[in-house]
Design a protein around this motif. Structure first.
Motif: not given
Length: 327
Positions: A197, A204, A225
């Protein structure tokens, strides 16, 4: 401190596994040197340490039972019959596959651990073939790990710790700093890639390790994340490289060069003694792959692919001369 704790846990496990009756906390404290010499020496401090150690051993898989001890206190023991792994039984094909998997890591941090595991299995009678023998002996799998970034990224992904590194894209003249939460590492066609991330871009991303410059710095704190249940690095990189693409491109390729491109060619015909002309699948990221072959590739069509390759080559030519080694 880590060594002292490991030694203390080992001694506690040995005491619990080598007793024929439950041992009370008082008996365990008297038997284990680390408990006798613990700083502070109070009963409360010992109880806290013992409970943490007991929980750690259980988390590692040791089955600890409680029962009444000789002095009518709560006692603890770990029966050997409940803490013994079943016998390892591998047939010849399974043993050969395991041997190949272990040899994959001979250039990486896991080489020593893999070699030690094979020695233990061999000593237990598992039928490993000698190197070079048998139907699989001629196979020599290698996953090259030349990039210095591999080890810190592998450890950061394992420990779920964010990292910072300088990354130079193929189209950029200079590297940019990236703040990444690493998910997974994977080798694809001889190159290592990191999926993670990107905190700055809030998305991503996949990074090629050979384009990481300088040192990987590991940070503190938790991931911001969620980590996906399945991270398919190869699928992402393959998509960028034109795998499964419906469009095609025409290139000229020097004889004796570019085997990966030849393997994907939909059509190939000789041009002269030096060049062949190929038709290959065209998808996102193909320009980056073609740049890697340098003067051995000339793009004929489409025009936008040719322009992208020229732009990338110009960016490389204008960048620093100390290009990081390719993996």
């Amino acid at each position: 401190m880590a060594i002292a704790k490991a030694e203390r846990l080992m001694n506690l496990a040995l005491c619990l596994m080598n007793t024929t009756r439950p041992l009370s906390k008082r008996e365990l404290r008297a038997s284990i040197e680390a408990y006798r010499e613990m700083e502070g020496g109070s009963e409360e401090a010992f109880n806290r340490m013992f409970e943490r150690d007991k929980d750690d051993l259980r988390e590692l898989g040791l089955i600890i039972e409680t029962a009444e001890s000789l002095d009518d206190e709560v006692g603890y023991l770990a029966r050997r019959d409940r803490n013994r792994l079943p016998e390892v039984a591998l047939d010849a094909e399974e043993a050969a596959a395991l041997g190949l998997a272990a040899r994959v890591w001979q250039q990486a941090r896991l080489a020593e651990a893999a070699s030690g595991a094979l020695h233990k299995l061999r000593a237990a009678g598992v039928p490993f073939e000698t190197e070079g023998a048998g139907s699989l002996g001629a196979l020599e799998p290698h996953i090259p790990v030349h990039e210095a970034a591999f080890e810190p990224l592998m450890l950061a992904a394992r420990d779920r710790r964010p990292v910072t590194f300088d990354y130079r894209k193929a189209t950029a003249a200079r590297p940019e700093q990236r703040h990444v939460e690493p998910w997974a590492l994977e080798c694809w066609r001889g190159h290592w890639y990191l999926a993670g991330w990107d905190r700055d871009r809030k998305a991503g991303r996949v990074f090629r390790l050979s384009r990481i410059t300088g040192r990987v710095r590991t940070g503190s704190g938790k991931f911001t994340a969620d980590v996906p249940d399945h991270v398919d690095v190869r699928e992402t990189v393959a998509r960028w490289g034109g795998e499964g693409a419906t469009a095609t491109a025409r290139i000229r390729l020097r004889r004796g060069a570019g085997y990966p491109l030849r393997a994907k060619a939909l059509d190939l015909r000789p041009v002269d003694a030096e060049w062949d002309e190929l038709e290959i699948p065209y998808g996102r990221g193909l320009d980056a792959r073609l740049v890697e072959f340098g003067p051995d590739v000339v793009v004929l069509a489409p025009a936008e692919l040719r322009a992208d390759v020229v732009d990338r080559l110009r960016a490389v030519a204008q960048g620093p001369t100390s290009e990081p080694a390719k993996g």
